[in-house]
Enzyme design. Structure first.
Site, mmCIF file in Angstrom:
data_model
loop_
_atom_site.group_PDB
_atom_site.id
_atom_site.type_symbol
_atom_site.label_atom_id
_atom_site.label_comp_id
_atom_site.label_asym_id
_atom_site.label_seq_id
_atom_site.Cartn_x
_atom_site.Cartn_y
_atom_site.Cartn_z
ATOM 1 N N HIS A 38 0.879 -1.569 0.235
ATOM 2 C CA HIS A 38 -0.255 -0.109 0.089
ATOM 3 C C HIS A 38 1.079 1.029 0.109
ATOM 4 O O HIS A 38 1.185 2.153 1.362
ATOM 5 C CB HIS A 38 -0.522 0.026 1.433
ATOM 6 C CG HIS A 38 -1.784 0.954 1.016
ATOM 7 N ND1 HIS A 38 -3.660 0.478 1.065
ATOM 8 C CD2 HIS A 38 -1.726 2.099 0.525
ATOM 9 C CE1 HIS A 38 -4.874 1.267 1.095
ATOM 10 N NE2 HIS A 38 -3.552 2.752 0.758
ATOM 11 N N GLU A 59 -4.422 -0.369 -5.702
ATOM 12 C CA GLU A 59 -4.553 1.394 -6.029
ATOM 13 C C GLU A 59 -3.263 1.572 -6.992
ATOM 14 O O GLU A 59 -2.847 2.225 -7.107
ATOM 15 C CB GLU A 59 -5.229 2.013 -5.160
ATOM 16 C CG GLU A 59 -6.493 2.128 -4.792
ATOM 17 C CD GLU A 59 -7.054 3.118 -3.943
ATOM 18 O OE1 GLU A 59 -6.518 4.399 -3.718
ATOM 19 O OE2 GLU A 59 -8.075 3.049 -3.511
ATOM 20 N N TYR A 113 -15.208 5.220 -4.820
ATOM 21 C CA TYR A 113 -15.476 6.439 -3.208
ATOM 22 C C TYR A 113 -16.097 7.674 -4.566
ATOM 23 O O TYR A 113 -17.283 8.223 -4.039
ATOM 24 C CB TYR A 113 -14.023 7.277 -2.906
ATOM 25 C CG TYR A 113 -13.015 6.803 -1.977
ATOM 26 C CD1 TYR A 113 -13.575 6.864 -0.801
ATOM 27 C CD2 TYR A 113 -12.273 5.571 -3.268
ATOM 28 C CE1 TYR A 113 -12.773 6.235 0.140
ATOM 29 C CE2 TYR A 113 -11.426 4.643 -1.813
ATOM 30 C CZ TYR A 113 -11.942 5.391 -0.441
ATOM 31 O OH TYR A 113 -11.049 4.688 0.428
HETATM 32 O O1 IFM Z 1 -6.402 7.064 2.043
HETATM 33 C C1 IFM Z 1 -6.412 6.314 1.102
HETATM 34 C C2 IFM Z 1 -6.137 5.240 0.586
HETATM 35 O O2 IFM Z 1 -4.516 5.111 1.366
HETATM 36 C C3 IFM Z 1 -6.612 4.499 -0.731
HETATM 37 N N1 IFM Z 1 -7.586 5.027 -0.770
HETATM 38 C C4 IFM Z 1 -7.920 6.118 -0.626
HETATM 39 C C5 IFM Z 1 -8.246 6.935 0.866
HETATM 40 C C6 IFM Z 1 -8.747 8.020 0.660
HETATM 41 O O3 IFM Z 1 -8.442 8.777 -0.218
#
Ligand code: IFM
Length: 447
Positions: free
Chosen positions: A122, A167, A295
């Site tokens: 991550h 991601e 999101y």
């Molecule tokens: O905080 C992040 C996370 O590390 C990865 N996805 C989106 C989140 C919110 O921005």
């Protein structure tokens, strides 16, 4: 109309976090530096000069945090393992104290009746690997496979399922194309070899995990892309953006081929990064699940300056926006999932929402915007399930307020408020709401 209580039987409820965002203890027990330790030291890189040096001090306070998770009645906890805590220089010598931390964490989760769901990467790449080129260097993919073997050999007896990457789109674009995240490279489309090498790393690590009888998932940030108008130029721009944000990271894994990137001016072999046989390694027909981090949807228009990028990102007006300024369109989650189901058909593994949530102003109390956001997205999820999409679980982002990358501690995503001066944790109204939802769902489904 189906709602969140109609989610399929056996649906798993969780929360998600990531190592650099919560652990702190960056120089303790032999942890090596990561690209984020380097990046936060750059003047102006992170809002107000915030760093993850202490973050939520989860490294020391994990028992308290697991008690909070137990209070929610969770099935699972998605966290990430810090590669430089386990292998301080990214390769070679293992740091026993680093591995021991994750051993303790896993045991404490199991004692609380919570299934651990670790993510192996991550974004906190060991700085020593970045010094050799980071994800622009093909060798990093092979080092990732070695790291995966080390961690899986230690925890695989208690951890049934693993997420390889988090991601890769965001890490590639913010970290290597725009330079707004670590490692702070601004290569525009020439950043894309970093995407290919992450996908190669995923494929190699998936084989390592499968050899050990462990389940494998990959988490992507996915967004439904809508053209600003039906005009052909907007449609073409939206297709180019969809290829970059979504298909670049799912087509090779699910179908064994890259999408057409010619509208972006990117050569088929991604600037020489794709070698013969690579796509056979990236393609993961036995993938056990696809993690969807959702999101907001993205609206795209034809570029005002085509010399710059082949698309413009435009706002979606007339909908609420989160504290981060992201548009709130819950039905876009249903649209995204149904689209994935239709696009990939039998090649699509079961889906799990591995992140979904919103940042809310600290002063908003009780935090109704978060409860509204979560409940509307869960209803959208139930509608997608009713339309035939196989969805197995939901991990909300996040348990705690934490270090939100370039935004520092300014964006608060937690079900639990954290006072970063005292480290006091205070569950918000959304914490009680989520707990009650899980209890009510089980009551209905276990009858
Ligand atoms: O905080 C992040 C996370 O590390 C990865 N996805 C989106 C989140 C919110 O921005």
């Amino acid at each position: 109309m189906p709602d969140r209580f109609d989610l399929p039987a056996g649906f798993r409820w969780g929360v998600a976090t990531a190592a650099y965002q919560i652990e702190g203890a960056v120089a303790e027990d032999g942890r090596g530096p990561s690209v984020w330790d380097t990046f936060v030291a750059r003047p102006g890189a992170v809002r107000d000069g915030h760093t993850g040096a202490v973050a939520c001090d989860h490294y020391h306070r994990y028992p308290e945090d697991i008690a909070l998770m137990k209070g929610l009645g969770l099935d699972g906890y998605r966290f990430s393992i810090s590669w430089p805590r386990v292998l301080p220089t990214g390769a070679g010598a293992v740091n026993p104290a680093g591995l021991a931390f994750y051993d303790r964490l896993v045991d404490a989760l199991l004692d609380a009746g919570i299934t651990p769901l670790p993510t192996l990467f991550h974004w906190d790449l060991p700085q020593a690997l970045e010094d050799r080129g980071g994800w622009l260097d093909r060798d990093t993919a092979y080092r990732f496979a070695d790291y995966t073997a080390v961690v899986a050999d230690r925890l695989g007896d208690r951890v049934p399922a693993w997420i390889t990457l988090n991601e890769p789109f965001v890490h590639t674009v913010f970290g290597y194309a725009l330079g707004t995240h670590a490692p702070g490279r601004a290569l525009m489309f020439e950043a894309l070899p970093a995407a290919h090498h992450q996908l190669l790393a995923h494929g190699l690590a998936a084989a390592v995990l499968h050899e050990r009888g462990l389940d494998v998932m990959l988490s992507n940030n996915l967004t439904p892309v809508e053209p600003a108008t039906p005009a052909p130029a907007d449609l073409a721009a939206a297709a180019a953006y969809d290829a970059l944000h979504n298909r670049l990271f799912t087509d090779p894994v699910l179908l064994g081929r890259y999408p057409d990137l010619s509208a972006l001016g990117v050569p088929d072999d991604i600037y020489g990064a794709v070698r013969p046989g690579d796509l056979d390694l990236v393609h993961t027909p036995g993938l056990d699940g696809l993690g969807v981090n959702f999101y907001n949807p993205t609206r795209i228009a034809a570029p005002t300056d085509p010399g710059l990028l082949p698309f413009d990102l435009v706002d979606i007006p007339d909908v609420p926006h989160t504290a981060f300024g992201w548009p709130v369109v819950p039905d876009a989650l249903r649209q995204l999932l149904v689209h994935l189901h239709e696009l990939y058909g039998k090649s699509l593994p079961p889906l799990t929402i591995t992140e979904n949530g919103c940042s809310v102003e600290e002063s908003t109390d009780p935090d109704h915007p978060r409860i509204d956001y979560l409940s509307a997205h869960l209803d959208a999820l139930a509608r997608a399930a009713a339309e035939g999409v196989d969805i197995r679980g939901y991990y909300t982002w996040s348990l705690l307020d934490n270090f939100e990358w370039a935004e520092g501690y300014h964006q608060r995503f937690g079900l639990v408020h954290v006072d970063f001066d005292t480290q006091r944790r205070t569950p918000r109204a959304s914490y009680a709401w989520y707990r009650d939802l899980i209890t009510a769902y089980r009551g209905r489904n276990e009858r």
